[in-house]
Design an enzyme around this catalytic site. Sequence first.
Site, PDB file in Angstrom:
ATOM      1  N   TYR A 169     -15.993  16.981 -15.233  1.00 22.86           N
ATOM      2  CA  TYR A 169     -16.442  15.600 -15.222  1.00 22.86           C
ATOM      3  C   TYR A 169     -17.590  15.422 -14.213  1.00 22.86           C
ATOM      4  O   TYR A 169     -17.531  15.962 -13.098  1.00 22.86           O
ATOM      5  CB  TYR A 169     -15.242  14.714 -14.844  1.00 22.86           C
ATOM      6  CG  TYR A 169     -15.568  13.269 -14.762  1.00 22.86           C
ATOM      7  CD1 TYR A 169     -15.928  12.551 -15.892  1.00 22.86           C
ATOM      8  CD2 TYR A 169     -15.528  12.599 -13.543  1.00 22.86           C
ATOM      9  CE1 TYR A 169     -16.238  11.211 -15.817  1.00 22.86           C
ATOM     10  CE2 TYR A 169     -15.825  11.247 -13.458  1.00 22.86           C
ATOM     11  CZ  TYR A 169     -16.186  10.558 -14.600  1.00 22.86           C
ATOM     12  OH  TYR A 169     -16.492   9.231 -14.520  1.00 22.86           O
ATOM     13  N   ARG A 194       0.847  -1.201   0.000  1.00 18.20           N
ATOM     14  CA  ARG A 194       0.000   0.000   0.000  1.00 18.20           C
ATOM     15  C   ARG A 194       0.879   1.247   0.000  1.00 18.20           C
ATOM     16  O   ARG A 194       0.578   2.238  -0.661  1.00 18.20           O
ATOM     17  CB  ARG A 194      -0.960  -0.005   1.191  1.00 18.20           C
ATOM     18  CG  ARG A 194      -1.692   1.319   1.357  1.00 18.20           C
ATOM     19  CD  ARG A 194      -3.001   1.273   2.147  1.00 18.20           C
ATOM     20  NE  ARG A 194      -3.039   0.297   3.206  1.00 18.20           N
ATOM     21  CZ  ARG A 194      -2.408   0.405   4.383  1.00 18.20           C
ATOM     22  NH1 ARG A 194      -1.672   1.473   4.646  1.00 18.20           N
ATOM     23  NH2 ARG A 194      -2.506  -0.543   5.286  1.00 18.20           N
ATOM     24  N   LYS A 213      -8.479   6.437 -18.970  1.00 15.00           N
ATOM     25  CA  LYS A 213      -8.774   6.976 -20.291  1.00 15.00           C
ATOM     26  C   LYS A 213      -7.549   6.815 -21.202  1.00 15.00           C
ATOM     27  O   LYS A 213      -7.170   5.712 -21.512  1.00 15.00           O
ATOM     28  CB  LYS A 213      -9.242   8.428 -20.156  1.00 15.00           C
ATOM     29  CG  LYS A 213     -10.305   8.627 -19.052  1.00 15.00           C
ATOM     30  CD  LYS A 213     -11.603   7.892 -19.311  1.00 15.00           C
ATOM     31  CE  LYS A 213     -12.518   7.809 -18.098  1.00 15.00           C
ATOM     32  NZ  LYS A 213     -12.823   9.059 -17.447  1.00 15.00           N
TER      33      LYS A 213
HETATM   34  C1  LIG Z   1     -13.158   9.470 -16.177  1.00 14.25           C
HETATM   35  C2  LIG Z   1     -12.777  10.806 -15.697  1.00 14.25           C
HETATM   36  C3  LIG Z   1     -12.541  11.057 -14.336  1.00 14.25           C
HETATM   37  C4  LIG Z   1     -12.707   9.987 -13.277  1.00 14.25           C
HETATM   38  O1  LIG Z   1     -11.815   8.943 -13.439  1.00 14.25           O
HETATM   39  P1  LIG Z   1     -12.169   7.405 -13.051  1.00 14.25           P
HETATM   40  O2  LIG Z   1     -10.919   6.706 -13.440  1.00 14.25           O
HETATM   41  O3  LIG Z   1     -13.385   7.019 -13.818  1.00 14.25           O
HETATM   42  O4  LIG Z   1     -12.422   7.393 -11.572  1.00 14.25           O
HETATM   43  C5  LIG Z   1     -12.170  12.335 -13.960  1.00 14.25           C
HETATM   44  N1  LIG Z   1     -12.051  13.326 -14.876  1.00 14.25           N
HETATM   45  C6  LIG Z   1     -12.271  13.120 -16.182  1.00 14.25           C
HETATM   46  C7  LIG Z   1     -12.113  14.251 -17.138  1.00 14.25           C
HETATM   47  C8  LIG Z   1     -12.651  11.859 -16.638  1.00 14.25           C
HETATM   48  O5  LIG Z   1     -12.888  11.680 -17.944  1.00 14.25           O
END
Ligand SMILES: *Cc1c(COP(=O)(O)O)cnc(C)c1O
Length: 379
Positions: free
Chosen positions: A98, A46, A195
């Site tokens: 987001y 961790r 992403k």
């Molecule tokens: C997907 C996303 C998040 C959150 O990320 P997760 O990995 O889904 O928790 C935050 N900001 C943006 C711009 C995103 O596209």
Amino acid sequence: MHFRTRAIHVGQDRDAVTGAVVPPIHVASTFVQPDASMSTAYDYARTGSPTRHAFERTLADLDGGVRALAFASGMAATHCVAQLLVPGDRIVTGTDIYGGTWRLFNRVLAAQGILVTAVDTSDTAAVAAAVVPGTKLVWIESPGNPLLSITDIAACADIAHAAGALLACDATLATPALTRPLEHGADIVMHSATKSIGGHSDLLGGALVVRDAELGTRLHWLQNATGAVMGPLEAFLCSRGLKTLELRVQAQSATALQLAEWLALQPQVRRVLYPGLAGHPGHALAVRQMRGGFGTIVSFEIDGGVEQARRVVESTRLFQLAVSLGAVESLIEIPALMSHGSYDPAARKAVGIADGLIRLAVGLEAFADLRADLASALG
Ligand SMILES: *Cc1c(COP(=O)(O)O)cnc(C)c1O
């Protein structure tokens, strides 16, 4: 060395024992100590693990920071930053952000006594007016999501710092290949590694990058205390994703620009939001602040509102109907019903997210195939 060279070589040392050109994936949760009062660089996973560190070292370098921290998700990374605040502190945030960040700030943190002010951060004067004594964090996203607004990172850094606040930038849509907010004065960069960094729709992850070692130590302390760390398999996949990040993001951005230009010519399309289009209000700033492309997301509105938008998103074949973005496969969605469903409907309307807005996450397929798919769905 150039970005794409560092993406392949920094932090990714060959294995000293076997000579393997890719570092091994260390799955161990605990590490033997030489004696009871001493540990090696690692003791418990961790706190830190070699595979996570390899990804963190590469990302910190690519973003121009001194330290990166990898989390189980983008939201876990954002939440870690929020834990720097105490009740009574203020956050100034954007309206074009987001949906999950909106929910964390307005539903979770606000209930814990943190005061949240949302403004259009592409309007620097509005940010300056919103930052007041007690503001500890300014949280921006550029390009914004889903309206692709562009925020002046350097101007927001000056405003935040003059008030003694930190500037954090969610750079998920830009990725370090197109924008490096630390170079513009931001204190913290947040990425949803789910992403473009992962890039293949096969992992969840998040990361923070900082340019101040002491802030990095505080955030690592919070990360270790609260525990939402990235696992070794995800860290390996993120390291692999970084090696092709620049190539993918540049190619996907080029296709996104072609699609935006084509959409703007279609009679059914009312408006196209893409920072690479000369008519976009943030275009001039995007030219200054972004390098190598304007991002992989295109939003647009068509005649006929949400009913017609539903027909379009349910008719494409290559563009799959799903939330998320940044991966090799193209996706299509309606923010009001999907990615931004966690906003208040009233807040959504107030910030200009129309119910019929369609968002494209452009992948690596050929432009002509994607155009044909959209043409047939619009038809
Ligand atoms: C997907 C996303 C998040 C959150 O990320 P997760 O990995 O889904 O928790 C935050 N900001 C943006 C711009 C995103 O596209």
